[in-house]
Write a protein that holds these residues in place. Structure first.
Motif, PDB file in Angstrom:
ATOM      1  N   LEU A 339       0.834  -1.195   0.000  1.00 48.15           N
ATOM      2  CA  LEU A 339       0.000   0.000   0.000  1.00 48.15           C
ATOM      3  C   LEU A 339       0.872   1.251   0.000  1.00 48.15           C
ATOM      4  N   PHE A 340       1.876   1.282   0.853  1.00 47.09           N
ATOM      5  CA  PHE A 340       2.787   2.431   0.906  1.00 47.09           C
ATOM      6  C   PHE A 340       3.648   2.510  -0.343  1.00 47.09           C
ATOM      7  N   GLU A 341       4.233   1.394  -0.751  1.00 41.77           N
ATOM      8  CA  GLU A 341       5.145   1.415  -1.898  1.00 41.77           C
ATOM      9  C   GLU A 341       4.422   1.801  -3.186  1.00 41.77           C
ATOM     10  N   GLY A 342       3.128   1.509  -3.269  1.00 46.19           N
ATOM     11  CA  GLY A 342       2.377   1.854  -4.470  1.00 46.19           C
ATOM     12  C   GLY A 342       1.809   3.254  -4.456  1.00 46.19           C
ATOM     13  N   SER A 343       2.087   4.006  -3.411  1.00 48.79           N
ATOM     14  CA  SER A 343       1.527   5.355  -3.279  1.00 48.79           C
ATOM     15  C   SER A 343       2.586   6.418  -3.571  1.00 48.79           C
ATOM     16  N   ARG A 344       2.133   7.670  -3.657  1.00 52.23           N
ATOM     17  CA  ARG A 344       3.065   8.778  -3.804  1.00 52.23           C
ATOM     18  C   ARG A 344       3.464   9.376  -2.452  1.00 52.23           C
ATOM     19  N   PHE A 345       2.844   8.903  -1.348  1.00 53.04           N
ATOM     20  CA  PHE A 345       3.160   9.447  -0.030  1.00 53.04           C
ATOM     21  C   PHE A 345       4.610   9.145   0.330  1.00 53.04           C
ATOM     22  N   THR A 346       5.259  10.116   0.948  1.00 53.14           N
ATOM     23  CA  THR A 346       6.658   9.936   1.326  1.00 53.14           C
ATOM     24  C   THR A 346       6.806   9.234   2.668  1.00 53.14           C
ATOM     25  N   ASP A 347       5.722   9.175   3.430  1.00 53.53           N
ATOM     26  CA  ASP A 347       5.753   8.491   4.714  1.00 53.53           C
ATOM     27  C   ASP A 347       4.367   7.912   4.982  1.00 53.53           C
ATOM     28  N   MET A 348       4.335   6.744   5.593  1.00 52.58           N
ATOM     29  CA  MET A 348       3.075   6.117   5.998  1.00 52.58           C
ATOM     30  C   MET A 348       3.274   5.525   7.383  1.00 52.58           C
ATOM     31  N   GLN A 349       2.383   5.880   8.296  1.00 50.77           N
ATOM     32  CA  GLN A 349       2.493   5.416   9.667  1.00 50.77           C
ATOM     33  C   GLN A 349       1.260   4.618  10.065  1.00 50.77           C
ATOM     34  N   VAL A 350       1.494   3.509  10.750  1.00 45.47           N
ATOM     35  CA  VAL A 350       0.441   2.738  11.403  1.00 45.47           C
ATOM     36  C   VAL A 350       0.816   2.701  12.880  1.00 45.47           C
ATOM     37  N   SER A 351       0.015   3.291  13.734  1.00 50.80           N
ATOM     38  CA  SER A 351       0.409   3.458  15.127  1.00 50.80           C
ATOM     39  C   SER A 351       0.262   2.164  15.916  1.00 50.80           C
ATOM     40  N   PHE A 352       0.869   2.142  17.105  1.00 48.50           N
ATOM     41  CA  PHE A 352       0.705   0.974  17.970  1.00 48.50           C
ATOM     42  C   PHE A 352      -0.716   0.896  18.524  1.00 48.50           C
ATOM     43  N   GLY A 353      -1.493   1.974  18.373  1.00 47.59           N
ATOM     44  CA  GLY A 353      -2.886   1.967  18.801  1.00 47.59           C
ATOM     45  C   GLY A 353      -3.859   1.930  17.648  1.00 47.59           C
ATOM     46  N   ALA A 354      -3.456   1.358  16.512  1.00 42.59           N
ATOM     47  CA  ALA A 354      -4.285   1.416  15.300  1.00 42.59           C
ATOM     48  C   ALA A 354      -5.624   0.712  15.465  1.00 42.59           C
ATOM     49  N   SER A 355      -5.648  -0.396  16.184  1.00 39.16           N
ATOM     50  CA  SER A 355      -6.929  -1.068  16.417  1.00 39.16           C
ATOM     51  C   SER A 355      -7.649  -0.378  17.564  1.00 39.16           C
ATOM     52  N   ASP A 356      -8.715  -0.975  18.082  1.00 35.96           N
ATOM     53  CA  ASP A 356      -9.478  -0.302  19.130  1.00 35.96           C
ATOM     54  C   ASP A 356      -8.734  -0.211  20.449  1.00 35.96           C
ATOM     55  N   THR A 357      -7.551  -0.796  20.542  1.00 39.96           N
ATOM     56  CA  THR A 357      -6.727  -0.599  21.736  1.00 39.96           C
ATOM     57  C   THR A 357      -6.393   0.875  21.939  1.00 39.96           C
ATOM     58  N   GLY A 358      -6.306   1.636  20.838  1.00 45.27           N
ATOM     59  CA  GLY A 358      -5.824   3.007  20.937  1.00 45.27           C
ATOM     60  C   GLY A 358      -6.881   4.085  20.954  1.00 45.27           C
ATOM     61  N   ILE A 359      -8.159   3.734  20.772  1.00 50.12           N
ATOM     62  CA  ILE A 359      -9.155   4.790  20.576  1.00 50.12           C
ATOM     63  C   ILE A 359      -9.435   5.605  21.833  1.00 50.12           C
ATOM     64  N   THR A 360      -9.108   5.077  23.012  1.00 45.72           N
ATOM     65  CA  THR A 360      -9.238   5.921  24.199  1.00 45.72           C
ATOM     66  C   THR A 360      -8.202   7.037  24.165  1.00 45.72           C
ATOM     67  N   ILE A 361      -7.014   6.724  23.638  1.00 47.17           N
ATOM     68  CA  ILE A 361      -5.993   7.760  23.461  1.00 47.17           C
ATOM     69  C   ILE A 361      -6.481   8.785  22.455  1.00 47.17           C
ATOM     70  N   GLY A 362      -7.037   8.302  21.330  1.00 46.59           N
ATOM     71  CA  GLY A 362      -7.528   9.210  20.301  1.00 46.59           C
ATOM     72  C   GLY A 362      -8.686  10.066  20.776  1.00 46.59           C
ATOM     73  N   ALA A 363      -9.602   9.468  21.532  1.00 48.31           N
ATOM     74  CA  ALA A 363     -10.741  10.236  22.037  1.00 48.31           C
ATOM     75  C   ALA A 363     -10.276  11.321  22.992  1.00 48.31           C
ATOM     76  N   ALA A 364      -9.366  10.978  23.895  1.00 46.35           N
ATOM     77  CA  ALA A 364      -8.848  11.973  24.836  1.00 46.35           C
ATOM     78  C   ALA A 364      -8.100  13.077  24.101  1.00 46.35           C
ATOM     79  N   ALA A 365      -7.280  12.696  23.117  1.00 38.56           N
ATOM     80  CA  ALA A 365      -6.539  13.699  22.354  1.00 38.56           C
ATOM     81  C   ALA A 365      -7.482  14.587  21.546  1.00 38.56           C
ATOM     82  N   HIS A 366      -8.522  14.005  20.966  1.00 41.47           N
ATOM     83  CA  HIS A 366      -9.503  14.781  20.205  1.00 41.47           C
ATOM     84  C   HIS A 366     -10.195  15.797  21.109  1.00 41.47           C
ATOM     85  N   ALA A 367     -10.577  15.373  22.305  1.00 42.99           N
ATOM     86  CA  ALA A 367     -11.230  16.287  23.239  1.00 42.99           C
ATOM     87  C   ALA A 367     -10.296  17.431  23.617  1.00 42.99           C
TER      88      ALA A 367
END
Length: 599
Positions: A339-367
Motif C-alpha cells: 500500500l505504501f510502496e504503491g503510493s506517492r506518499f513519502t511516509d506512511m504510519q500505522v500506530s501501535f494503537g491502530a486497532s481499538d486498543t488506541g481509541i481511548t488515546i484518540g478520544a482523549a486527544a480529540h477532546a
C-alpha cells in the motif's frame, strides 16, 4: 487540563450473545472490544492500559473499571480532578434514526426487519446512547460526570486522532478502516493543526465493510472473527491467490470516486450470510491447510485491492505527503507495505494503537485538541512521538514479593544491569526460549519489547518449538524478528521504509540472510519486523547488539509473552505463571534470572 479516555461497556457482550447468538465461533466483537483507559495531562499521555491486561480476559468488552482506576492512581488524582471525560463513540438519536432507516429499505423479510429494528432500539437504549454510557460509567465507578465535561467522539475520528497524536501531530492525510463504528466502516480525510476534515463522499457504510467481510472469511475458515484475522494473514503466505480471483472479479466493485462496494452486500444481522457464496467460489469447505490457504490468499488480495483503490483516490484529494492508516484493517501488515510502496506518499504510519486498543488515546486527544483552551503553542509543546510503554510497571519489591510466593518452584539469580544483557545473550546462543519482563507494559498488540518471548532465529525448528511447546497455537503461524533499525535495510528489502517499530509492515528477507535466520522467515520468504533503537528500548537493543556480536546473527525472534487465548502478561505473578505453565526455559524478571527448580 486533564482528560480521561474510556472505552468499554458492561453489557455489550451479553447483549450480542442474547440477541444474535454471538458466542464461540459466532462471536463478533462489534462494540467495546479492546476496552481500555487513557489519561492526558496538559496534552501529554501519562498513562494508558488495556483492561484485558488487568482483568485477564482477552479482548474484553467490559467497562474498563480496573484500567480507569489504575490511570487515576498512576497520576495521583481523583475523578474530581478530571476536566474532560472522552468516549470514542457518538451514538446520537440521529444516528439511531439513520440506522433504522437503512434497515427499513434493506432487502430482507419484514419479520426480520422488525426484529432487527427492535434489537437496535434496545441496544441504543440499554448500552450505547449517551445516557446509557454515562449511567454505565456511574454504576461502575460511583462517579457521575458533569455533562458539560463529557465529549462523545465519533469512533472513526478517534481512530484518526490516535494516529495523529501518537505520530507527533504532523499534518497528515488519513485512511481509517475497520469492521464498523456507529454507522460507517471506512473513510478518508486530512488533519491539519489538530483539526479533522472528512472527505464525506468517501464514507462507506457497514454493508460494504472490507473489515467485516474479512472477519466473515475468518469465521468461515474456522477462526474467531475480529480476533484471529492474523491467522488468515499467516495462511495467505502458503500459496498464491487464485487467478482469476473470484473475490476480486465477482464480489468487489471499485468505483471512480474512490469508494468500493460488494455485488452482494453484507447482512450484519446474519453472521453466516456469505458462507454459501464462499463455497460457490471455492467449493465445499475443507478443513485442510491447502483449502484454507487458497481462500486466505484470495481474501488478502481483495483487501489489498480495496485499500489501494482508496489510497489512489486520496492522493488526488490532498497535497499532504504523510499518510496515517488506522483502524483494525491497518493491522493487516501484509497489505501495508505494498500500500505504501504503491503510493506517492513519502511516509506512511500505522500506530501501535491502530486497532481499538488506541481509541481511548484518540478520544482523549480529540477532546483536548478541540477544547477552546488549547492553542497552537500547546499543540507544539506536546508534539512528539509517544512511547508505547504506557501501562503498569513493577518495582524491585513487587518482583521479590512475587518470587517469594513461588519459592520452591523456581531458582533465582540476582544480576546487575550489565550482567542481564551478557547472561541472556549467552543463553540465547543455544536453542532456548526466554521470557522477557521489564518496565511499563506496552500498549496494543504489536508494540512488544517489555513483555516478550525471545529466541534465536538461527535454528530452523525454533518456530515449531515455540508454537507447540510455549504458545500452544497453530504450527503455520510465523514469528517476527527484532532487528536494529540501522541494520534493517541490509537484511530486509524495506523499500522506502526506514523503520518499523510496531511490526505493522512485512518485508522480504534478502537472500543472503534467509539461511541465517530461518526461524524468523515465513514460508513466503518474508518477515514482519520490529526495528529497535537505543532511545526506544535501550536494554533490549543492548541485548540484541551483544547477541549479534556473539553469534553473527543480526536478529532475535520476538513474540508476545502469553499463550494462545490469554492476554499478554502484566504482573510479575502473571509472568511466573506463564513461565511455569509452558516450556519456556528461562525468565528475566527485571534484574532476576529465573529458572525452574529441578524437583
Amino acid at each position: 487540563m486533564i482528560v480521561l479516555g474510556c472505552n468499554g461497556f458492561s453489557r455489550v457482550s451479553e447483549f450480542f450473545s442474547e440477541r444474535l447468538g454471538a458466542t464461540g465461533i459466532n462471536k463478533h466483537y462489534l462494540l467495546g472490544h479492546d476496552a481500555a483507559a487513557a489519561l492526558l495531562v496538559d496534552g501529554r499521555l501519562v498513562a494508558a492500559v488495556e483492561e484485558e491486561r488487568l482483568n485477564r480476559e482477552k479482548k474484553t468488552t467490559d467497562f474498563p473499571a480496573n484500567a480507569v482506576n489504575w490511570c487515576l492512581e498512576e497520576a495521583g488524582i481523583t475523578y474530581d480532578d478530571v476536566d474532560l471525560f472522552a468516549f470514542p463513540w457518538n451514538w446520537s438519536a440521529g444516528t439511531l434514526d439513520e440506522i433504522l432507516d437503512g434497515i427499513r429499505v434493506a432487502p430482507m423479510p419484514q419479520p426480520a426487519k422488525t426484529r432487527l429494528m427492535g434489537d437496535m432500539v434496545d441496544l441504543f437504549d440499554e448500552v450505547v446512547s449517551h445516557e446509557a454510557m454515562l449511567a454505565d460509567f456511574e454504576a461502575r465507578t460511583g462517579h457521575r460526570p458533569d455533562p458539560a465535561k463529557v465529549r462523545f467522539v465519533p469512533h472513526h475520528l478517534a481512530h484518526a486522532t490516535t494516529g495523529y497524536y501518537l505520530g507527533g501531530m504532523k499534518d497528515s492525510a488519513f485512511l481509517v478502516s475497520d469492521g464498523r463504528a456507529e454507522r460507517f466502516s471506512t473513510l478518508t480525510g486530512e488533519i491539519r493543526d489538530g483539526r479533522i476534515t472528512v472527505f464525506e463522499d468517501t464514507v462507506t457504510g457497514a454493508r460494504f465493510s472490507i473489515g467485516t467481510l474479512f472477519s466473515a472469511i475468518t469465521r468461515f475458515l474456522g477462526f474467531v472473527p475480529n480476533n484471529d484475522e492474523y491467522k488468515v494473514m499467516g495462511l495467505a503466505g502458503y500459496t498464491a491467490p487464485p487467478a482469476p480471483n473470484p473475490f476480486v472479479e465477482r464480489l468487489l466493485v471499485l468505483h471512480d470516486d474512490g469508494r468500493y462496494t460488494f455485488t452482494r452486500p453484507l447482512q450484519t444481522d446474519h453472521l453466516h450470510s456469505h458462507d454459501a457464496l464462499f463455497e460457490e467460489y471455492f467449493g465445499p469447505f475443507e478443513d485442510t491447510l491447502e483449502y484454507k490457504a487458497r481462500v486466505a490468499a484470495a481474501a488478502q488480495q481483495m483487501l489489498n485491492a480495496a485499500t489501494a483503490h482508496q489510497v489512489r483516490h486520496l492522493e488526488k484529494r490532498t497535497d499532504l505527503d504523510r499518510l496515517l492508516f488506522e483502524g483494525g484493517v491497518a493491522l493487516n501488515c501484509l497489505n501495508n507495505t505494498p500500500l505504501f510502496e504503491g503510493s506517492r506518499f513519502t511516509d506512511m504510519q500505522v500506530s501501535f494503537g491502530a486497532s481499538d486498543t488506541g481509541i481511548t488515546i484518540g478520544a482523549a486527544a480529540h477532546a483536548w485538541l478541540n477544547d477552546p483552551g488549547t492553542g497552537p503553542a500547546d499543540i507544539h509543546a506536546a508534539a512528539a512521538p509517544v512511547s508505547p510503554y504506557l501501562g503498569p510497571a513493577y518495582d524491585e519489591a513487587a518482583i521479590e514479593e512475587a518470587l517469594a510466593a513461588f519459592a520452591g518452584r523456581v531458582t533465582v539469580t540476582r544480576l546487575d544491569d550489565d550482567e542481564v544483557v551478557e547472561q541472556v545473550a549467552k543463553l540465547l546462543t543455544e536453542k532456548v526460549v526466554i521470557g522477557w519482563f521489564e518496565g511499563r507494559i506496552e500498549h496494543g498488540p504489536r508494540a512488544l519489547g517489555h513483555r516478550s518471548i525471545l529466541a534465536n532465529p538461527g535454528f530452523s525448528d525454533i518456530k515449531d518449538i515455540i508454537n507447540t511447546r510455549v504458545k500452544h497455537r497453530e504450527p503455520f503461524r510465523p514469528f517476527a524478528p527484532l532487528v536494529l533499525e540501522e541494520r534493517a535495510p541490509e537484511i530486509f528489502e524495506m523499500g522506502r521504509k526506514t523503520s518499523s517499530p510496531y511490526m505493522t509492515f512485512v518485508f522480504p528477507v534478502r537472500d543472503a540472510y534467509r539461511d541465517r535466520i530461518p526461524g524468523a522467515v515465513h514460508v513466503d520468504g518474508t518477515s514482519r519486523i520490529q526495528t529497535l533503537t537505543d532511545e526506544g528500548t535501550p536494554r533490549l537493543t543492548a541485548l540484541l547488539r551483544r547477541f549479534t556480536e556473539l553469534t553473527g546473527t543480526p536478529c532475535l525472534i520476538n513474540t508476545s509473552f502469553n499463550v494462545a487465548g490469554e492476554p499478554i502478561v502484566c504482573t510479575p505473578a502473571d509472568a511466573l505463571n506463564c513461565f511455569l505453565g509452558t516450556e519456556i526455559d528461562y525468565l528475566i524478571l527485571g534484574n532476576h534470572l529465573v529458572a525452574k527448580s529441578a524437583s
